[in-house]
Scaffold this active site. Structure first.
Site, PDB file in Angstrom:
ATOM      1  CG  LEU A  61      -1.934  -1.153   1.312  1.00  0.00           C
ATOM      2  CD1 LEU A  61      -2.921  -0.923   2.452  1.00  0.00           C
ATOM      3  CD2 LEU A  61      -2.696  -1.352   0.015  1.00  0.00           C
ATOM      4  CG  ASN A  67      10.300   6.336  10.172  1.00  0.00           C
ATOM      5  OD1 ASN A  67      10.226   5.099  10.100  1.00  0.00           O
ATOM      6  ND2 ASN A  67       9.283   7.122   9.909  1.00  0.00           N
ATOM      7  CE1 TYR A  98       8.955   7.645   1.877  1.00  0.00           C
ATOM      8  CE2 TYR A  98      10.328   8.218   3.744  1.00  0.00           C
ATOM      9  CZ  TYR A  98       9.083   8.156   3.153  1.00  0.00           C
ATOM     10  OH  TYR A  98       7.989   8.604   3.827  1.00  0.00           O
TER      11      TYR A  98
END
Ligand SMILES: CC(C)(COP(=O)(O)OP(=O)(O)OC[C@H]1O[C@@H](n2cnc3c(N)ncnc32)[C@H](O)[C@@H]1OP(=O)(O)O)[C@@H](O)C(=O)NCCC(=O)NCCS
Length: 169
Positions: free
Chosen positions: A105, A133, A140
């Protein structure tokens, strides 16, 4: 799986998914009072409403069994949170509920952001991510983003470092 464009009718559902995913993401590694301060100041209905009517931004969400399970907010022009490049597009928020992560998703939402950037002929798509994070940074990187700057950020009373990452379009 469909990606929907969010509008004012989605205000309350958006606030709920924003608050839940924020606590899931940052709750475990931050002081409760810092997370609560952020939620009260940044994720209240007035702030979200203002951001929803901003013309230089667009919100998207994914729904499953009548529940918002992930959302995306992209900015361009003056709505970007940093003055980097007038023509660039920023991913300000991209969140998937914990129970729905790892199923593609996030990638779907990211591809939607890339679609917006391409449509706007942006030179690049960029975002800020907390240095701790690791999951998001790995995500990414896997999608072709590279770090180009660091930036300090206040979460409640806690000064933190964000990485700025971008992907050329
Ligand atoms: C970051 C986030 C949006 C990713 O969404 P997701 O739905 O979990 O990710 P996907 O299932 O779409 O994964 C997409 C790709 O990233 C990769 N990936 C996901 N998590 C990864 C990890 N921890 N390490 C390495 N790669 C990872 C997957 O392998 C997948 O690649 P593939 O399709 O080539 O195998 C989601 O984890 C999230 O909402 N996290 C909490 C909120 C957050 O941190 N938001 C960002 C704030 S800046």
């Amino acid at each position: 799986m469909n990606i929907n464009i969010a509008s004012m009718k989605d205000l309350e559902d958006l606030q709920e998914v924003m608050r839940s995913t924020f606590v899931e993401t940052f709750g475990p590694d931050n002081k409760k009072e810092d997370v609560e301060k952020y939620i009260e100041e940044e994720l209240n209905l007035e702030v979200i409403k203002k951001e929803l009517i901003t013309e230089q931004a667009q919100w998207f969400y994914i729904e499953e069994k009548g529940m918002m399970v992930g959302y995306l907010k992209v900015n361009w022009g003056d709505a970007q949170t940093e003055k980097l490049h007038e023509e660039a597009v920023e991913i300000q928020r991209i969140y998937v509920r914990e129970a729905f992560q790892g199923r593609g998703l996030g990638k779907l939402l990211l591809h939607k952001a890339m679609e917006v950037a391409k449509m706007r002929k942006a030179p690049y798509l960029w975002l800020e991510v907390w240095e701790h994070n690791h999951r998001a940074i790995a995500f990414y990187k896997a999608q072709g983003f590279v770090k180009f700057q660091e930036h300090s950020f206040l979460l409640g009373e806690d000064k933190q470092i964000d990485h700025l990452m971008k992907k050329d379009m």
